[in-house]
Design a protein around this motif. Structure first.
Motif, PDB file in Angstrom:
ATOM      1  N   THR B   6      33.301  37.507  48.288  1.00 45.40           N
ATOM      2  CA  THR B   6      32.763  37.923  46.995  1.00 45.40           C
ATOM      3  C   THR B   6      33.643  37.361  45.887  1.00 45.40           C
ATOM      4  O   THR B   6      34.859  37.469  45.951  1.00 45.40           O
ATOM      5  CB  THR B   6      32.756  39.461  46.875  1.00 45.40           C
ATOM      6  OG1 THR B   6      32.186  40.007  48.061  1.00 45.40           O
ATOM      7  CG2 THR B   6      31.951  39.918  45.678  1.00 45.40           C
ATOM      8  N   LEU B   8      35.396  37.461  42.389  1.00 45.34           N
ATOM      9  CA  LEU B   8      35.842  38.480  41.440  1.00 45.34           C
ATOM     10  C   LEU B   8      36.250  37.750  40.160  1.00 45.34           C
ATOM     11  O   LEU B   8      37.387  37.333  40.025  1.00 45.34           O
ATOM     12  CB  LEU B   8      37.042  39.249  42.017  1.00 45.34           C
ATOM     13  CG  LEU B   8      36.835  39.929  43.372  1.00 45.34           C
ATOM     14  CD1 LEU B   8      38.142  40.438  43.924  1.00 45.34           C
ATOM     15  CD2 LEU B   8      35.837  41.069  43.243  1.00 45.34           C
ATOM     16  N   PRO B   9      35.306  37.574  39.244  1.00 36.87           N
ATOM     17  CA  PRO B   9      35.574  36.784  38.037  1.00 36.87           C
ATOM     18  C   PRO B   9      36.836  37.262  37.319  1.00 36.87           C
ATOM     19  O   PRO B   9      36.989  38.454  37.071  1.00 36.87           O
ATOM     20  CB  PRO B   9      34.331  37.018  37.176  1.00 36.87           C
ATOM     21  CG  PRO B   9      33.277  37.469  38.119  1.00 36.87           C
ATOM     22  CD  PRO B   9      33.969  38.166  39.243  1.00 36.87           C
ATOM     23  N   GLY B  10      37.721  36.335  37.044  1.00 37.02           N
ATOM     24  CA  GLY B  10      38.949  36.687  36.323  1.00 37.02           C
ATOM     25  C   GLY B  10      40.032  37.230  37.223  1.00 37.02           C
ATOM     26  O   GLY B  10      41.159  37.420  36.782  1.00 37.02           O
ATOM     27  N   VAL B  11      39.710  37.502  38.478  1.00 42.99           N
ATOM     28  CA  VAL B  11      40.714  38.052  39.398  1.00 42.99           C
ATOM     29  C   VAL B  11      40.962  37.098  40.550  1.00 42.99           C
ATOM     30  O   VAL B  11      42.089  36.667  40.786  1.00 42.99           O
ATOM     31  CB  VAL B  11      40.271  39.430  39.958  1.00 42.99           C
ATOM     32  CG1 VAL B  11      41.325  39.979  40.904  1.00 42.99           C
ATOM     33  CG2 VAL B  11      40.034  40.408  38.812  1.00 42.99           C
TER      34      VAL B  11
END
Lengths: 415, 159
Positions: B6, B8-11
């Motif tokens: 998955t 995780l935008p920005g992470v």
């Protein structure tokens, strides 16, 4: 030279020390750093530290940052905005958005319609002005990517399903805010004259179009630019391009934040986004802290008294709207009540972007634009007060989400 | 085995792996290089953090898990998949293994089972491509290459 800057250097030192101390206090209280940076700015601003020391020690001993130091801080704050938006662009992935456009689009629209819509109505009722309503709508719509993402990691929610709708909504908001800032800076610069407004909107859109072409056609160029093994050169070249383009944008009257966003997107196309993030993260963090400090520095806390009612109204109205849109978004991702509650609580936090919108309004106030100085000051004081409340409220709600989860689950089960 | 991934935008990215018993291993790889390992005790439960590693620590833990630091060769289960069906597997000869006391030539393992003995480990020494007159002894470790079918045959007839 040495003597001439000695005074300012120590003032800038005081600022960094104050911000560092504020960060330490925030960490000790398990709170977001942003409200604490702002408060450190407020405490050191001429309206607080200046007035206090003048009253106690007399005018000669009044403490306050010199005009030169203040100018430096203002410039640093501007760099903070540029780097915050540059990172947003760097981490923004259009393919990722398109890949899950159905769900992200749905939750993004739910979030936008409810919060921007209610914000617009609220703004119009409070200020009786369409432009002010547009500004308030943006301010209460945009959640804080920085604080929410940090809390997700700290609380371990990042490993759970609730992180998907939360981060998905933030991606949508990030894209929206880039377009919003471009439109807003053009609108407020228009000074009421229709032709001039049309011209500045056209110029803004033209500039964005050029940047978009650069993003899609210039990947080879940007890749070549950072094709070096030296971290020093990479950091310098990226900073050089970003700040130069942002500065050019601002000179043309286009939002520097939006320009920085697109340059970030262009660099993310090189496939070395992670490397750039690692290299420039400390730079962003330092200047972002300066930005929050500066926001506090230019805010007269006495103005809070005048906007206290507006802040309270906005908190009371826009907390439930985010709870509603967040819970609904959780349901779009097929989450159970407990996890949807977390999405709801998670979206409440507002932070950096609300303040960036406020800074756009302040720039216009200084230039003389479509908004009167009094309204601009009022909106700025509102934004600062609102962010102080919402950033702390949001963080606390997330920390104590277990209480809400239990209550809601019990209630939904008819107990 | 399914590993779900998955964004995780920005992470960074999140990987999930079913580890049996209803448990799921959740690994969050941050863009900064930080890795967090969680275990979700049952479907729908909150993941509990087990490890929080820096990039460097994660690489070391990863290579230990992979067997690069220490290979538990004596167990039946250790095997390395080389290609579509071809596997490398370790066998330890017991006292009563049919081929103990026979030479490689006599045992004629390849014709009998289809599997090929790539190397033999005895007393800490590894002998690569042993001579035809090599005589198998108990406790020899054989490193054998073949398909799953060859291995089954080898396990049945030789060990």
């Amino acid at each position: 030279m040495v003597i001439a800057v000695a005074g300012e250097l120590i003032e800038v030192g005081v600022m960094f020390a104050a911000v560092a101390l504020a960060g330490a206090i925030a960490r000790g209280l398990r709170q977001s750093v942003i409200p604490f940076y702002i408060v450190s700015g407020i405490l050191l601003n001429p309206f607080v530290a200046g007035e206090l020391t003048e009253a106690v020690l007399g005018q000669e001993f009044a403490v306050g940052l010199s005009a030169e130091a203040t100018h430096f801080i203002e410039l640093g704050a501007e760099l903070g905005i540029v780097f915050l938006l540059f990172f947003l662009g760097l981490e923004f992935n259009l393919d990722r958005l398109l890949a899950s456009r159905d769900r992200i689009g749905t939750v993004g629209l739910i979030d936008l319609v409810i919060n921007f819509g209610v914000g617009f109505v609220l703004g119009f009722l409070l200020f009786g002005d369409v432009l002010a309503a547009f500004i308030i709508a943006g301010m209460v719509y945009i959640s804080s990517s920085a604080i929410i993402t940090k809390s997700l990691i700290d609380l371990g929610w990042i490993a759970n399903e609730e992180s998907s709708p939360l981060l998905g909504t933030l991606v949508f908001e990030d894209l929206f805010i880039a377009v919003y800032l471009a439109v807003l800076s053009a609108l407020v610069a228009g000074a009421g004259d229709v032709t001039e407004a049309a011209f500045s909107v056209g110029l803004g859109l033209g500039f964005i179009l050029v940047l978009l072409i650069l993003v899609y056609a210039g990947t080879a160029l940007f890749t070549a630019l950072i094709e070096t093994e030296s971290n020093e050169f990479i950091a310098l070249r990226v900073t050089g391009v970003t700040v130069l383009v942002a500065g050019a944008a601002l000179t043309l009257g286009v939002s520097e934040a939006v320009a920085a966003f697109f340059i970030g997107m262009a660099f993310s196309g090189t496939g070395r986004a992670e490397k750039l993030e690692n290299l420039l993260e400390p730079v962003r963090d330092i200047f972002a802290a300066v930005f929050f400090f500066w926001i506090g520095l230019v805010t007269d806390p006495m103005l809070f008294a005048g906007v206290l009612g507006i802040i309270a109204t906005a908190v009371v109205v826009t907390t439930p709207t985010k709870l509603l849109s967040g819970f609904w978004s959780g349901k779009v991702y097929d989450l159970d009540d407990r996890r949807s509650t977390r999405v709801a609580l998670g979206m409440v936090t507002r932070g950096e972007f609300t303040l960036i919108i406020a800074s756009t309004v302040l720039v216009v106030r200084d230039r003389g634009g479509a908004i009167t100085a009094a309204t601009a000051n009022e909106i700025n004081a509102f934004a600062v007060g609102y962010v102080l409340v919402m950033s702390i409220l949001g963080t606390v709600l997330m920390q104590y989400s277990a209480v809400f989860e239990t209550r809601l689950t019990a209630w939904r089960n008819g107990e | 085995m399914d590993v779900s991934e998955t964004d995780l935008p920005g992470v960074g990215k999140r990987f999930e792996l079913d580890i049996g018993g209803g448990e799921t291993a959740v690994i969050v790889v941050h863009n900064t290089g930080r890795r967090e390992v969680f275990v979700r005790p049952e479907s729908g439960a909150d993941a509990e953090e087990v490890l929080d590693l820096t990039d460097r620590q994660a690489r070391i833990v990863g290579s230990i898990l992979e067997g690069a630091y220490f290979q538990p060769v004596a167990t039946d289960t250790s095997s390395v998949t080389l290609g579509d069906n071809v596997m490398l597997e370790w066998y330890t000869l017991g006292e009563d293994a049919p081929i103990v006391g026979k030479s490689i030539e006599e045992a004629d393992v390849r014709r009998e089972t289809g599997a090929t003995i790539a190397a033999i480990e005895r007393g800490g020494d590894v002998i690569q491509s042993p001579d035809p007159d090599w005589v198998f002894e108990a406790d020899d470790q054989l490193i054998v290459v073949g398909t799953r079918q060859h291995h089954e045959q080898f396990a049945a007839e030789a060990t």
